[in-house]
Design a protein around this motif. Structure first.
Motif, PDB file in Angstrom:
ATOM      1  N   ASP A  12       0.824  -1.210   0.000  1.00  0.00           N
ATOM      2  CA  ASP A  12       0.000   0.000   0.000  1.00  0.00           C
ATOM      3  C   ASP A  12       0.856   1.257   0.000  1.00  0.00           C
ATOM      4  OD1 ASP A  12      -2.359  -1.432  -0.021  1.00  0.00           O
ATOM      5  OD2 ASP A  12      -2.610  -1.352   2.161  1.00  0.00           O
ATOM      6  N   LYS A  13       1.954   1.231   0.744  1.00  0.00           N
ATOM      7  CA  LYS A  13       2.848   2.378   0.790  1.00  0.00           C
ATOM      8  C   LYS A  13       3.451   2.650  -0.579  1.00  0.00           C
ATOM      9  CE  LYS A  13       4.305   2.042   5.600  1.00  0.00           C
ATOM     10  NZ  LYS A  13       5.438   1.820   6.499  1.00  0.00           N
ATOM     11  N   LEU A  14       3.881   1.584  -1.262  1.00  0.00           N
ATOM     12  CA  LEU A  14       4.478   1.757  -2.584  1.00  0.00           C
ATOM     13  C   LEU A  14       3.456   2.259  -3.593  1.00  0.00           C
ATOM     14  CD1 LEU A  14       6.857  -1.323  -2.869  1.00  0.00           C
ATOM     15  CD2 LEU A  14       7.498   1.072  -2.678  1.00  0.00           C
ATOM     16  N   GLU A  15       2.227   1.761  -3.510  1.00  0.00           N
ATOM     17  CA  GLU A  15       1.195   2.214  -4.442  1.00  0.00           C
ATOM     18  C   GLU A  15       0.872   3.685  -4.220  1.00  0.00           C
ATOM     19  OE1 GLU A  15      -1.950  -0.598  -3.821  1.00  0.00           O
ATOM     20  OE2 GLU A  15      -1.095  -2.004  -5.260  1.00  0.00           O
ATOM     21  N   SER A  16       0.858   4.122  -2.963  1.00  0.00           N
ATOM     22  CA  SER A  16       0.624   5.536  -2.671  1.00  0.00           C
ATOM     23  C   SER A  16       1.757   6.396  -3.220  1.00  0.00           C
ATOM     24  CB  SER A  16       0.506   5.752  -1.167  1.00  0.00           C
ATOM     25  OG  SER A  16      -0.604   5.078  -0.655  1.00  0.00           O
ATOM     26  N   LYS A  17       2.982   5.913  -3.051  1.00  0.00           N
ATOM     27  CA  LYS A  17       4.147   6.641  -3.542  1.00  0.00           C
ATOM     28  C   LYS A  17       4.110   6.732  -5.070  1.00  0.00           C
ATOM     29  CE  LYS A  17       9.186   6.696  -3.247  1.00  0.00           C
ATOM     30  NZ  LYS A  17      10.375   6.026  -2.694  1.00  0.00           N
ATOM     31  N   TYR A  18       3.701   5.638  -5.732  1.00  0.00           N
ATOM     32  CA  TYR A  18       3.610   5.597  -7.185  1.00  0.00           C
ATOM     33  C   TYR A  18       2.601   6.641  -7.686  1.00  0.00           C
ATOM     34  CZ  TYR A  18       2.740   3.703 -11.847  1.00  0.00           C
ATOM     35  OH  TYR A  18       2.583   3.552 -13.189  1.00  0.00           O
ATOM     36  N   LYS A  19       1.437   6.685  -7.051  1.00  0.00           N
ATOM     37  CA  LYS A  19       0.407   7.641  -7.458  1.00  0.00           C
ATOM     38  C   LYS A  19       0.877   9.079  -7.249  1.00  0.00           C
ATOM     39  CE  LYS A  19      -3.502   4.593  -6.637  1.00  0.00           C
ATOM     40  NZ  LYS A  19      -4.689   4.355  -5.815  1.00  0.00           N
ATOM     41  N   LEU A  20       1.560   9.318  -6.136  1.00  0.00           N
ATOM     42  CA  LEU A  20       2.063  10.654  -5.847  1.00  0.00           C
ATOM     43  C   LEU A  20       3.102  11.084  -6.888  1.00  0.00           C
ATOM     44  CD1 LEU A  20       2.170  13.085  -3.894  1.00  0.00           C
ATOM     45  CD2 LEU A  20       4.023  11.887  -2.729  1.00  0.00           C
ATOM     46  N   LEU A  21       4.002  10.177  -7.259  1.00  0.00           N
ATOM     47  CA  LEU A  21       5.021  10.510  -8.256  1.00  0.00           C
ATOM     48  C   LEU A  21       4.399  10.816  -9.611  1.00  0.00           C
ATOM     49  CD1 LEU A  21       7.777   7.892  -7.355  1.00  0.00           C
ATOM     50  CD2 LEU A  21       7.974  10.370  -7.185  1.00  0.00           C
ATOM     51  N   LEU A  22       3.393  10.049  -9.998  1.00  0.00           N
ATOM     52  CA  LEU A  22       2.723  10.321 -11.275  1.00  0.00           C
ATOM     53  C   LEU A  22       1.995  11.664 -11.244  1.00  0.00           C
ATOM     54  CD1 LEU A  22       1.278   6.867 -12.337  1.00  0.00           C
ATOM     55  CD2 LEU A  22       3.274   8.061 -13.246  1.00  0.00           C
ATOM     56  N   LYS A  23       1.401  11.999 -10.105  1.00  0.00           N
ATOM     57  CA  LYS A  23       0.714  13.285  -9.981  1.00  0.00           C
ATOM     58  C   LYS A  23       1.714  14.429 -10.094  1.00  0.00           C
ATOM     59  CE  LYS A  23      -2.231  15.862  -6.825  1.00  0.00           C
ATOM     60  NZ  LYS A  23      -2.888  15.870  -5.510  1.00  0.00           N
ATOM     61  N   GLU A  24       2.856  14.303  -9.422  1.00  0.00           N
ATOM     62  CA  GLU A  24       3.883  15.338  -9.501  1.00  0.00           C
ATOM     63  C   GLU A  24       4.428  15.461 -10.919  1.00  0.00           C
ATOM     64  OE1 GLU A  24       6.828  14.284  -6.617  1.00  0.00           O
ATOM     65  OE2 GLU A  24       5.588  14.904  -4.931  1.00  0.00           O
ATOM     66  N   ALA A  25       4.606  14.326 -11.588  1.00  0.00           N
ATOM     67  CA  ALA A  25       5.108  14.351 -12.959  1.00  0.00           C
ATOM     68  C   ALA A  25       4.124  15.075 -13.878  1.00  0.00           C
ATOM     69  CB  ALA A  25       5.347  12.934 -13.452  1.00  0.00           C
ATOM     70  N   HIS A  26       2.848  14.836 -13.663  1.00  0.00           N
ATOM     71  CA  HIS A  26       1.840  15.502 -14.488  1.00  0.00           C
ATOM     72  C   HIS A  26       1.866  17.017 -14.265  1.00  0.00           C
ATOM     73  CE1 HIS A  26      -1.791  16.158 -16.734  1.00  0.00           C
ATOM     74  NE2 HIS A  26      -2.333  16.764 -15.689  1.00  0.00           N
ATOM     75  N   GLN A  27       2.018  17.438 -13.009  1.00  0.00           N
ATOM     76  CA  GLN A  27       2.064  18.862 -12.716  1.00  0.00           C
ATOM     77  C   GLN A  27       3.312  19.504 -13.309  1.00  0.00           C
ATOM     78  OE1 GLN A  27       1.774  18.864  -8.457  1.00  0.00           O
ATOM     79  NE2 GLN A  27      -0.468  18.834  -8.465  1.00  0.00           N
ATOM     80  N   LEU A  28       4.439  18.795 -13.261  1.00  0.00           N
ATOM     81  CA  LEU A  28       5.681  19.342 -13.797  1.00  0.00           C
ATOM     82  C   LEU A  28       5.716  19.350 -15.319  1.00  0.00           C
ATOM     83  CD1 LEU A  28       8.304  17.744 -11.396  1.00  0.00           C
ATOM     84  CD2 LEU A  28       7.787  20.172 -11.622  1.00  0.00           C
ATOM     85  N   SER A  29       4.884  18.543 -15.951  1.00  0.00           N
ATOM     86  CA  SER A  29       4.926  18.434 -17.410  1.00  0.00           C
ATOM     87  C   SER A  29       4.605  19.746 -18.105  1.00  0.00           C
ATOM     88  CB  SER A  29       3.981  17.330 -17.888  1.00  0.00           C
ATOM     89  OG  SER A  29       2.641  17.700 -17.655  1.00  0.00           O
ATOM     90  N   THR A  30       3.904  20.624 -17.429  1.00  0.00           N
ATOM     91  CA  THR A  30       3.560  21.899 -18.063  1.00  0.00           C
ATOM     92  C   THR A  30       4.671  22.933 -17.914  1.00  0.00           C
ATOM     93  OG1 THR A  30       2.450  22.665 -16.065  1.00  0.00           O
ATOM     94  CG2 THR A  30       1.097  21.539 -17.706  1.00  0.00           C
TER      95      THR A  30
END
Length: 55
Positions: A12-30
């Protein structure tokens, strides 16, 4: 309320970390594509760890 105090398992911890990293990547993409790519690479490493735990 008791579930609030319940500890998460490693998967569960890794899945939360994965989702957080993808969210940050999406925000940085702009704003900064290279940082976004770095976050995506980190997320892929976490995804591999998740697969190892599942097997």
């Amino acid at each position: 309320m008791l579930s609030y105090f319940k500890k998460k398992n490693p998967l569960d911890k890794l899945e939360s970390k994965y989702k957080l990293l993808l969210k940050e990547a999406h925000q940085l993409s702009t704003t900064n594509r290279s940082k976004s790519d770095a976050k995506i690479a980190e997320a892929e490493q976490v995804a591999q760890e998740i697969e190892q735990l599942k097997n």
